[in-house]
Design a protein around this motif. Sequence first.
Motif, short mmCIF file in Angstrom:
data_model
loop_
_atom_site.label_atom_id
_atom_site.label_comp_id
_atom_site.label_asym_id
_atom_site.label_seq_id
_atom_site.Cartn_x
_atom_site.Cartn_y
_atom_site.Cartn_z
N TRP A 1 -2.00 -51.91 48.80
CA TRP A 1 -1.93 -51.31 50.13
C TRP A 1 -0.95 -52.07 51.01
O TRP A 1 -0.13 -51.48 51.71
CB TRP A 1 -3.33 -51.28 50.77
N ILE A 2 -1.01 -53.40 50.98
CA ILE A 2 -0.09 -54.23 51.77
C ILE A 2 1.36 -53.98 51.34
O ILE A 2 2.25 -53.83 52.19
CB ILE A 2 -0.44 -55.73 51.63
N GLU A 3 1.60 -53.90 50.04
CA GLU A 3 2.96 -53.65 49.54
C GLU A 3 3.48 -52.30 50.04
O GLU A 3 4.64 -52.19 50.46
CB GLU A 3 2.97 -53.70 48.02
N HIS A 4 2.64 -51.27 50.00
CA HIS A 4 3.06 -49.96 50.49
C HIS A 4 3.31 -49.99 51.99
O HIS A 4 4.27 -49.36 52.48
CB HIS A 4 2.00 -48.90 50.16
N ILE A 26 7.19 -49.94 56.63
CA ILE A 26 7.79 -50.61 57.78
C ILE A 26 9.29 -50.79 57.59
O ILE A 26 10.08 -50.53 58.49
CB ILE A 26 7.09 -51.96 58.04
N VAL A 27 9.70 -51.21 56.39
CA VAL A 27 11.13 -51.37 56.11
C VAL A 27 11.85 -50.04 56.22
O VAL A 27 12.93 -49.95 56.83
CB VAL A 27 11.34 -52.01 54.71
N GLU A 28 11.26 -48.98 55.68
CA GLU A 28 11.87 -47.66 55.77
C GLU A 28 12.02 -47.23 57.22
O GLU A 28 13.05 -46.70 57.62
CB GLU A 28 11.04 -46.64 55.00
N LYS A 29 11.00 -47.48 58.03
CA LYS A 29 11.06 -47.13 59.45
C LYS A 29 12.17 -47.92 60.14
O LYS A 29 12.93 -47.37 60.94
CB LYS A 29 9.71 -47.42 60.11
N GLY A 37 14.63 -45.18 60.72
CA GLY A 37 14.06 -44.65 61.94
C GLY A 37 13.02 -43.57 61.75
O GLY A 37 12.76 -42.77 62.63
N ARG A 38 12.41 -43.53 60.57
CA ARG A 38 11.36 -42.54 60.33
C ARG A 38 10.36 -43.10 59.32
O ARG A 38 10.65 -44.02 58.57
CB ARG A 38 11.95 -41.24 59.80
N TRP A 39 9.18 -42.52 59.33
CA TRP A 39 8.17 -42.89 58.34
C TRP A 39 8.41 -42.07 57.07
O TRP A 39 8.99 -40.99 57.12
CB TRP A 39 6.76 -42.64 58.87
N GLY A 40 7.96 -42.57 55.94
CA GLY A 40 8.20 -41.94 54.65
C GLY A 40 7.68 -40.53 54.53
O GLY A 40 8.21 -39.72 53.79
N ASP A 41 6.61 -40.17 55.24
CA ASP A 41 6.02 -38.83 55.09
C ASP A 41 6.48 -37.86 56.16
O ASP A 41 5.97 -36.77 56.28
CB ASP A 41 4.50 -38.92 55.08
N GLU A 42 7.47 -38.22 56.95
CA GLU A 42 7.97 -37.32 58.00
C GLU A 42 9.02 -36.38 57.44
O GLU A 42 9.76 -36.67 56.58
CB GLU A 42 8.57 -38.13 59.16
#
Length: 70
Positions: free
Chosen positions: A50-53, A58-61, A65-70
């Motif tokens: 969970w921590i790794e995901h 956070i890195v992707e954001k 500038g967006r979350w992975g599921d947006e």
Amino acid sequence: ALAEAKKIGLTTVALTGGTITPKDGVHPHCDMVLNVPSNYTPRIQEAHLWIEHLVCEIVEKMMFGRWGDE
């Protein structure tokens, strides 16, 4: 590897588990230790995953500038 990373100025983080926090091992070489306070290996591994995901999200954001599921 952690000691060498610290020598060259890298930030070091460790994911650990267990209810006892040792004063040796990886701890002295880490800027941050994320410990899952359990002695049950499957729970520790689930929390680490969970921590790794979360770190990846956070890195992707930060990068895009967006979350992975947006």
